[in-house]
Design an enzyme around this catalytic site. Structure first.
Site, PDB file in Angstrom:
ATOM      1  N   GLU A 285       0.883  -1.180   0.000  1.00 43.13           N
ATOM      2  CA  GLU A 285       0.000   0.000   0.000  1.00 43.13           C
ATOM      3  C   GLU A 285       0.910   1.216   0.000  1.00 43.13           C
ATOM      4  O   GLU A 285       1.722   1.399   0.903  1.00 43.13           O
ATOM      5  CB  GLU A 285      -0.902  -0.022   1.239  1.00 43.13           C
ATOM      6  N   CYS A 319      -2.687   8.249   4.075  1.00 44.76           N
ATOM      7  CA  CYS A 319      -2.675   7.992   2.633  1.00 44.76           C
ATOM      8  C   CYS A 319      -4.060   8.224   2.038  1.00 44.76           C
ATOM      9  O   CYS A 319      -4.199   8.423   0.841  1.00 44.76           O
ATOM     10  CB  CYS A 319      -2.177   6.587   2.336  1.00 44.76           C
TER      11      CYS A 319
END
Length: 513
Positions: A285, A319
């Site tokens: 990720e 994020c």
């Protein structure tokens, strides 16, 4: 799946909860400055070289120190993990799940203590820290329950005279490289997903937040995890990280972090080394450049609130944070005005005092974000914020930059701080085009009351997590499985129904009767 309900968040409007958190902060404060050794095969190893963890809100305050692994110790940890794998892979999934249930119960009893540590070590305000801890508990509970289902395998057809079976077996030794921004939830989630599926782990936490990881390793041991299943080896990415990614006995890598580091791992992991019998699996990720789109048919108060909450929660260091607001021109000025007003009411300060916005993580992050603020002065119009103060901690005022072109750096590059760019679209179709014009594809949100535009976005807005009429942060384990497209990573949906299978391989057996 066995019934699961996510851990509720603490209601800090209640005085009793406020008092409990203050008590936890004092307890954590009294224990600061301790040292945490490496844990390899159950053995505590102290090294001369240390990693020092500091409080980003009070940069002179030492949270603690951890021993720093080198390549020799990384190899020792690999051998311990390989040895432990031979027995751990044969342990019943029920027992492995029980370890997670016990660990979740331990953390639940010490919840405010872990959250208070996050406030000190990561600079998380109370609510953000509480959510981080709750998510760690959720990952343990959810993955344990999921493993109890996956142990049954999957149904297959059998013809007369044969019996076919489809089962899952573990991969081997995994390298878990966890981030500093969710130093408990993601570190714990990626670790327990690896071990409940029968693998063993070398855990290399972020160097800015290693103490919470050390504490969690202690929780796993208390929960009954055998020695060598999780080995705690904080160290340099260039030394220990590269060595383990390249290692021929590494079977998989779980990484959460920046795009540049993720691509570097991807490249290194693709190379086959002497003695390697497999292609390494990567679960990555790598960040996002996330957009909230506001339609002309929308609740504009909701739109402004969603942008501000998503852009400035945990100082934008997510994020999933909203770093781009793309607004249809008919309502652009009104949404901008409302967002400015909300932002000016946001408090910034030491997270121990429960301000909404705390510090950014360190000096390097502070300098990088302030540089983007300067870029914002050139590419748009700073309408609020734009200043910082690193005298005692790394504080940056929440910043809105208006009238930014869709192809500007501020609209394309991940900032990872409390800065959001506003861009104008002529209509909803163009707004979706702008939303898609980045290399990333992690999260996004659409504020609209138009059902047809909602369905258009559902089909055309290319992100892994899309939200309607709410902010673009705050995915909950088991409810909104999290992971994105393109340069946001491998779309490995953490907290989702098929995440554990990424840590296993399927085996078919067929018996003639």
């Amino acid at each position: 799946m066995i019934p699961y309900k996510h851990e509720p968040f603490t209601d800090f409007s209640k005085e009793a909860n406020q008092a409990a958190y203050q008590k936890a902060l004092k307890k954590v404060e009294s224990g600061l400055g301790g040292h945490y050794p490496l844990v390899i095969g159950g053995e505590r190893i102290s090294t001369e070289e240390k990693i020092i963890s500091y409080n980003p809100a009070d940069k002179q305050q030492v949270i603690g120190s951890v021993s720093k692994a080198d390549r020799v110790l990384a190899e020792k940890a690999m051998q311990a993990a390989l040895e432990a794998f031979q027995t751990w892979k044969k342990v019943s999934p029920d027992i492995r799940a029980d370890v997670l249930f016990k660990a979740a119960a331990i953390v639940r009893r010490r919840r405010h203590e872990f959250s208070a540590l996050l406030t000190k070590e990561a600079g998380k305000p109370w609510r953000e820290a509480d959510i981080d801890t709750a998510e760690a508990i959720d990952f343990m509970e959810y993955y344990a329950r999921q493993m109890l289902e996956l142990k049954k395998g999957a149904p297959l057809l059998s013809r007369p005279g044969e019996f076919n079976r489809y089962s899952y077996i573990p991969l081997g030794v995994g390298i878990v490289i966890s981030p500093w921004n969710f130093p408990f939830a993601i570190m714990a989630g990626t670790t327990v997903a690896s071990i409940v599926t029968g693998n063993t782990v070398l855990l290399k936490p972020a160097s800015t937040t290693p103490v919470v990881a050390a504490r969690f390793v202690g929780v796993l041991e208390e929960a009954g995890l055998p020695p060598g299943v999780v080995n705690f080896i904080p160290g340099s990415g260039a030394e220990v990280g590269d060595y383990l990614v390249d290692h021929p006995q590494t079977r998989f890598i779980t990484f959460t972090g920046s795009r540049d580091v993720g691509l570097r791992i991807f490249e290194r992991a693709s190379k086959v080394h002497v003695g390697q019998k497999w292609m390494k699996r990567l679960i990555a990720e790598m960040g996002g450049k996330d957009t909230i789109v506001v339609d002309k048919e929308a609740d504009l108060d909701l739109a402004a609130e969603s942008i501000v909450q998503s852009a400035f929660g945990f100082a934008g260091q997510k994020c999933s944070a909203c770093s781009r607001a793309v607004i249809v021109e008919d309502v652009y000025d009104r949404v901008l005005e409302k967002a400015i007003a909300l932002t000016k009411n946001v408090t910034v300060g030491n997270p121990a005092d429960n301000h909404f916005v705390g510090p950014v993580i360190d000096e390097a992050a502070y300098q990088k974000i302030m540089n983007y603020v300067k870029i914002g002065e050139e590419e748009g119009r700073i309408v609020t914020g734009g200043t910082g103060d690193s005298t005692t901690g790394y504080f940056i005022q929440p910043t809105i930059v208006a009238d930014v072109a869709p192809d500007a750096r501020l609209m394309q590059e991940e900032i990872f701080g409390p800065v959001v760019a506003f861009s104008k679209a002529k209509d909803f179709e163009e707004a979706i085009e702008i939303a898609n014009n980045t290399d990333y594809g992690l999260t996004g949100a659409v504020i609209t009351t138009n059902r047809f535009n909602m369905e258009k976005a559902r089909e055309d807005f290319h992100v892994g997590n899309l939200y309607f009429n709410r902010g673009c942060t705050g995915a909950i384990v088991g409810y909104q499985p999290f992971g994105g497209f393109n340069m946001s990573g491998t779309d490995s949906k953490a907290g989702g129904p098929d995440y554990l299978q990424l840590h296993m391989q399927a085996k078919t057996t067929s018996e003639m009767l």
